[in-house]
Design a protein around this motif. Sequence first.
Motif, PDB file in Angstrom:
ATOM      1  N   PHE A 205       0.839  -1.200   0.000  1.00  0.00           N
ATOM      2  CA  PHE A 205       0.000   0.000   0.000  1.00  0.00           C
ATOM      3  C   PHE A 205       0.875   1.252   0.000  1.00  0.00           C
ATOM      4  O   PHE A 205       1.805   1.364   0.779  1.00  0.00           O
ATOM      5  CB  PHE A 205      -0.898  -0.007   1.245  1.00  0.00           C
ATOM      6  N   GLY A 206       0.578   2.170  -0.899  1.00  0.00           N
ATOM      7  CA  GLY A 206       1.305   3.435  -0.912  1.00  0.00           C
ATOM      8  C   GLY A 206       2.713   3.336  -1.445  1.00  0.00           C
ATOM      9  O   GLY A 206       3.616   4.027  -0.978  1.00  0.00           O
ATOM     10  N   ALA A 207       2.908   2.517  -2.461  1.00  0.00           N
ATOM     11  CA  ALA A 207       4.253   2.243  -2.976  1.00  0.00           C
ATOM     12  C   ALA A 207       4.993   3.494  -3.426  1.00  0.00           C
ATOM     13  O   ALA A 207       6.204   3.594  -3.267  1.00  0.00           O
ATOM     14  CB  ALA A 207       4.177   1.235  -4.122  1.00  0.00           C
ATOM     15  N   CYS A 208       4.295   4.466  -3.989  1.00  0.00           N
ATOM     16  CA  CYS A 208       4.983   5.664  -4.499  1.00  0.00           C
ATOM     17  C   CYS A 208       5.031   6.780  -3.448  1.00  0.00           C
ATOM     18  O   CYS A 208       5.465   7.897  -3.760  1.00  0.00           O
ATOM     19  CB  CYS A 208       4.323   6.156  -5.783  1.00  0.00           C
ATOM     20  N   GLU A 209       4.568   6.475  -2.243  1.00  0.00           N
ATOM     21  CA  GLU A 209       4.602   7.423  -1.122  1.00  0.00           C
ATOM     22  C   GLU A 209       3.835   8.713  -1.421  1.00  0.00           C
ATOM     23  O   GLU A 209       4.246   9.803  -1.034  1.00  0.00           O
ATOM     24  CB  GLU A 209       6.044   7.711  -0.702  1.00  0.00           C
ATOM     25  N   GLY A 210       2.760   8.587  -2.150  1.00  0.00           N
ATOM     26  CA  GLY A 210       1.870   9.713  -2.363  1.00  0.00           C
ATOM     27  C   GLY A 210       2.238  10.631  -3.502  1.00  0.00           C
ATOM     28  O   GLY A 210       1.743  11.759  -3.570  1.00  0.00           O
ATOM     29  N   THR A 211       3.065  10.181  -4.410  1.00  0.00           N
ATOM     30  CA  THR A 211       3.483  11.024  -5.532  1.00  0.00           C
ATOM     31  C   THR A 211       2.636  10.796  -6.789  1.00  0.00           C
ATOM     32  O   THR A 211       3.015  11.225  -7.878  1.00  0.00           O
ATOM     33  CB  THR A 211       4.968  10.806  -5.861  1.00  0.00           C
ATOM     34  N   LEU A 212       1.505  10.140  -6.633  1.00  0.00           N
ATOM     35  CA  LEU A 212       0.576   9.909  -7.740  1.00  0.00           C
ATOM     36  C   LEU A 212       1.223   9.189  -8.913  1.00  0.00           C
ATOM     37  O   LEU A 212       1.012   9.544 -10.067  1.00  0.00           O
ATOM     38  CB  LEU A 212      -0.032  11.240  -8.211  1.00  0.00           C
ATOM     39  N   SER A 213       2.031   8.181  -8.610  1.00  0.00           N
ATOM     40  CA  SER A 213       2.628   7.411  -9.693  1.00  0.00           C
ATOM     41  C   SER A 213       2.444   5.906  -9.503  1.00  0.00           C
ATOM     42  O   SER A 213       3.170   5.115 -10.108  1.00  0.00           O
ATOM     43  CB  SER A 213       4.111   7.769  -9.862  1.00  0.00           C
ATOM     44  N   CYS A 214       1.496   5.536  -8.651  1.00  0.00           N
ATOM     45  CA  CYS A 214       1.103   4.131  -8.579  1.00  0.00           C
ATOM     46  C   CYS A 214      -0.415   4.152  -8.376  1.00  0.00           C
ATOM     47  O   CYS A 214      -1.025   5.188  -8.513  1.00  0.00           O
ATOM     48  CB  CYS A 214       1.809   3.409  -7.425  1.00  0.00           C
ATOM     49  N   SER A 215      -1.006   3.053  -8.061  1.00  0.00           N
ATOM     50  CA  SER A 215      -2.410   3.078  -7.639  1.00  0.00           C
ATOM     51  C   SER A 215      -2.603   2.091  -6.497  1.00  0.00           C
ATOM     52  O   SER A 215      -3.704   1.603  -6.279  1.00  0.00           O
ATOM     53  CB  SER A 215      -3.339   2.779  -8.813  1.00  0.00           C
ATOM     54  N   THR A 216      -1.526   1.842  -5.776  1.00  0.00           N
ATOM     55  CA  THR A 216      -1.578   0.853  -4.697  1.00  0.00           C
ATOM     56  C   THR A 216      -2.343   1.362  -3.486  1.00  0.00           C
ATOM     57  O   THR A 216      -2.653   0.584  -2.588  1.00  0.00           O
ATOM     58  CB  THR A 216      -0.173   0.439  -4.260  1.00  0.00           C
ATOM     59  N   CYS A 217      -2.658   2.654  -3.453  1.00  0.00           N
ATOM     60  CA  CYS A 217      -3.427   3.200  -2.334  1.00  0.00           C
ATOM     61  C   CYS A 217      -4.908   3.292  -2.687  1.00  0.00           C
ATOM     62  O   CYS A 217      -5.664   3.985  -2.019  1.00  0.00           O
ATOM     63  CB  CYS A 217      -2.884   4.568  -1.938  1.00  0.00           C
ATOM     64  N   HIS A 218      -5.316   2.572  -3.732  1.00  0.00           N
ATOM     65  CA  HIS A 218      -6.705   2.576  -4.180  1.00  0.00           C
ATOM     66  C   HIS A 218      -7.641   2.141  -3.051  1.00  0.00           C
ATOM     67  O   HIS A 218      -7.441   1.117  -2.418  1.00  0.00           O
ATOM     68  CB  HIS A 218      -6.829   1.619  -5.382  1.00  0.00           C
TER      69      HIS A 218
ATOM     70  N   GLY B  56      -5.971   6.800  -1.738  1.00  0.00           N
ATOM     71  CA  GLY B  56      -5.869   7.174  -0.322  1.00  0.00           C
ATOM     72  C   GLY B  56      -4.885   8.300  -0.059  1.00  0.00           C
ATOM     73  O   GLY B  56      -5.088   9.101   0.853  1.00  0.00           O
ATOM     74  N   CYS B  57      -3.847   8.386  -0.893  1.00  0.00           N
ATOM     75  CA  CYS B  57      -2.844   9.424  -0.657  1.00  0.00           C
ATOM     76  C   CYS B  57      -3.358  10.815  -1.030  1.00  0.00           C
ATOM     77  O   CYS B  57      -2.725  11.816  -0.712  1.00  0.00           O
ATOM     78  CB  CYS B  57      -1.552   9.125  -1.417  1.00  0.00           C
ATOM     79  N   GLN B  58      -4.493  10.879  -1.698  1.00  0.00           N
ATOM     80  CA  GLN B  58      -5.034  12.164  -2.138  1.00  0.00           C
ATOM     81  C   GLN B  58      -6.194  12.626  -1.271  1.00  0.00           C
ATOM     82  O   GLN B  58      -6.765  13.694  -1.497  1.00  0.00           O
ATOM     83  CB  GLN B  58      -5.478  12.081  -3.602  1.00  0.00           C
TER      84      GLN B  58
END
Length: 68
Positions: free
Chosen positions: A16-29, A64-66
């Motif tokens: 979860f949150g692989a890109c640490e909130g930089t909007l370059s994955c979708s693992t925080c879906h 989730g990061c957004q």
Amino acid sequence: SLLDVAIDNNIDLEGFGACEGTLSCSTCHLILKKENYDQLKPPSDEENDMLDLAYGLEPTSRLGCQII
Ligand code: FES
């Protein structure tokens, strides 16, 4: 963001949150309840672009990061 809440509380969600909130994955879906989704500001174009790549997209999906 909800990603920060998960990290700050040591909630172990594999990948979860692989890109640490930089909007370059979708693992925080996340798929939200409609009543919760409706309380949020609409997603940005950038978030929508990344959501398009999320597995199992639903009308109330968000990243989730957004969510702040
Ligand atoms: Fe990668 Fe949210 S953590 S888009």
